[in-house]
Design a protein around this motif. Sequence first.
Motif, PDB file in Angstrom:
ATOM      1  N   GLU A   1      59.633  25.528 -31.045  1.00 55.05           N
ATOM      2  CA  GLU A   1      58.535  26.152 -30.303  1.00 55.05           C
ATOM      3  C   GLU A   1      57.215  26.009 -31.058  1.00 55.05           C
ATOM      4  O   GLU A   1      56.167  25.791 -30.449  1.00 55.05           O
ATOM      5  CB  GLU A   1      58.855  27.621 -30.031  1.00 55.05           C
ATOM      6  N   ARG A   2      57.282  26.129 -32.375  1.00 53.55           N
ATOM      7  CA  ARG A   2      56.077  25.962 -33.183  1.00 53.55           C
ATOM      8  C   ARG A   2      55.533  24.533 -33.027  1.00 53.55           C
ATOM      9  O   ARG A   2      54.347  24.325 -32.841  1.00 53.55           O
ATOM     10  CB  ARG A   2      56.397  26.272 -34.653  1.00 53.55           C
ATOM     11  N   GLY A   3      56.444  23.555 -33.094  1.00 56.33           N
ATOM     12  CA  GLY A   3      56.043  22.167 -32.911  1.00 56.33           C
ATOM     13  C   GLY A   3      55.530  21.879 -31.515  1.00 56.33           C
ATOM     14  O   GLY A   3      54.630  21.060 -31.317  1.00 56.33           O
ATOM     15  N   GLN A   4      56.098  22.576 -30.532  1.00 56.97           N
ATOM     16  CA  GLN A   4      55.695  22.366 -29.144  1.00 56.97           C
ATOM     17  C   GLN A   4      54.209  22.692 -28.941  1.00 56.97           C
ATOM     18  O   GLN A   4      53.525  22.069 -28.141  1.00 56.97           O
ATOM     19  CB  GLN A   4      56.570  23.241 -28.233  1.00 56.97           C
ATOM     20  N   ARG A   5      53.726  23.660 -29.693  1.00 54.20           N
ATOM     21  CA  ARG A   5      52.327  24.068 -29.542  1.00 54.20           C
ATOM     22  C   ARG A   5      51.341  23.022 -30.066  1.00 54.20           C
ATOM     23  O   ARG A   5      50.161  23.062 -29.754  1.00 54.20           O
ATOM     24  CB  ARG A   5      52.104  25.428 -30.208  1.00 54.20           C
ATOM     25  N   LYS A   6      51.834  22.063 -30.831  1.00 49.35           N
ATOM     26  CA  LYS A   6      50.968  20.986 -31.346  1.00 49.35           C
ATOM     27  C   LYS A   6      50.474  20.077 -30.215  1.00 49.35           C
ATOM     28  O   LYS A   6      49.466  19.381 -30.361  1.00 49.35           O
ATOM     29  CB  LYS A   6      51.727  20.120 -32.358  1.00 49.35           C
TER      30      LYS A   6
ATOM     31  N   ALA B   1      56.026  14.449 -34.784  1.00 55.72           N
ATOM     32  CA  ALA B   1      56.536  14.711 -36.133  1.00 55.72           C
ATOM     33  C   ALA B   1      56.704  16.204 -36.401  1.00 55.72           C
ATOM     34  O   ALA B   1      57.577  16.608 -37.171  1.00 55.72           O
ATOM     35  CB  ALA B   1      55.592  14.099 -37.172  1.00 55.72           C
ATOM     36  N   ALA B   2      55.900  17.036 -35.734  1.00 52.91           N
ATOM     37  CA  ALA B   2      55.970  18.484 -35.949  1.00 52.91           C
ATOM     38  C   ALA B   2      57.303  19.077 -35.492  1.00 52.91           C
ATOM     39  O   ALA B   2      57.678  20.166 -35.923  1.00 52.91           O
ATOM     40  CB  ALA B   2      54.814  19.185 -35.221  1.00 52.91           C
TER      41      ALA B   2
ATOM     42  N   SER C   1      54.877  29.675 -21.003  1.00 54.52           N
ATOM     43  CA  SER C   1      53.446  29.451 -20.773  1.00 54.52           C
ATOM     44  C   SER C   1      52.762  28.778 -21.963  1.00 54.52           C
ATOM     45  O   SER C   1      51.825  27.991 -21.786  1.00 54.52           O
ATOM     46  CB  SER C   1      52.745  30.773 -20.442  1.00 54.52           C
ATOM     47  N   SER C   2      53.246  29.025 -23.165  1.00 56.37           N
ATOM     48  CA  SER C   2      52.609  28.444 -24.354  1.00 56.37           C
ATOM     49  C   SER C   2      52.854  26.936 -24.463  1.00 56.37           C
ATOM     50  O   SER C   2      52.222  26.260 -25.271  1.00 56.37           O
ATOM     51  CB  SER C   2      53.091  29.141 -25.624  1.00 56.37           C
ATOM     52  N   TRP C   3      53.774  26.404 -23.660  1.00 57.07           N
ATOM     53  CA  TRP C   3      54.055  24.967 -23.680  1.00 57.07           C
ATOM     54  C   TRP C   3      53.185  24.203 -22.692  1.00 57.07           C
ATOM     55  O   TRP C   3      53.172  22.987 -22.677  1.00 57.07           O
ATOM     56  CB  TRP C   3      55.520  24.677 -23.355  1.00 57.07           C
ATOM     57  N   THR C   4      52.492  24.935 -21.833  1.00 60.12           N
ATOM     58  CA  THR C   4      51.687  24.295 -20.789  1.00 60.12           C
ATOM     59  C   THR C   4      50.415  23.695 -21.379  1.00 60.12           C
ATOM     60  O   THR C   4      49.696  24.353 -22.120  1.00 60.12           O
ATOM     61  CB  THR C   4      51.332  25.310 -19.686  1.00 60.12           C
ATOM     62  N   VAL C   5      50.183  22.434 -21.062  1.00 59.17           N
ATOM     63  CA  VAL C   5      48.986  21.734 -21.529  1.00 59.17           C
ATOM     64  C   VAL C   5      48.213  21.239 -20.321  1.00 59.17           C
ATOM     65  O   VAL C   5      48.800  20.602 -19.449  1.00 59.17           O
ATOM     66  CB  VAL C   5      49.374  20.534 -22.434  1.00 59.17           C
TER      67      VAL C   5
END
Length: 201
Positions: free
Chosen positions: A17-22, A72-73, A197-201
């Motif tokens: 999830e942390r990497g997804q926010r990149k 890579a994240a 929602s935090s994955w939405t770009v």
Amino acid sequence: MLVKWIRCTVVDRRGFERGQRKWVELPGAPGFKGRGGGWSREHPDVAHIFAFWENRVFYDSFMARSHDGLAAAQSGTYSDIQVKLFEYRFDVKTGFEPRFTDADVVRVAHSKVREDRVEHFALMQERVWNPAMAGSPGMLRGVFGESPGHEFLVLSMWQSSAERGKYRAGSIERLSQRTQIDDDVVELAGDVVQLESSWTV
């Protein structure tokens, strides 16, 4: 439009999830149209991500230049990844836009279709399945895409899993018989994805 579907079996949920926010850096990429995803309702360790590109040229350019740095994240946070690309064929309900902010769940259905039944399958999707879904309360929009090898993706966005459940309970069996889906499809897999929602770009 090009639709990218990524399915990951995740071993480090927090790291993933942390990497997804990149991926918030994506909007600057030429041809990028939108991205969203979330966790499988059936398999808690499975994540689905959907990304949309204007065309294959823009997508290939991004893959060659920027993708690896962003990806890579998330390295080491999943044990398995499956990536499939589909060319847009038509909307499921009119006016498809690749946005996720008003949806709660996404239903993804992946079909492998017999070669001699491809046109029948697509016709039934357009004339029978699409109107049934479009007329169902809570169904927002969707897209029907095709990949080489007679593979198809149906992606539908819903206001809530409860609304989607009503459609499923009343329609699936009846529509399956009407469209002769068992004669068309060699393999069918699907999932319901709880959007993050935090994955939405």
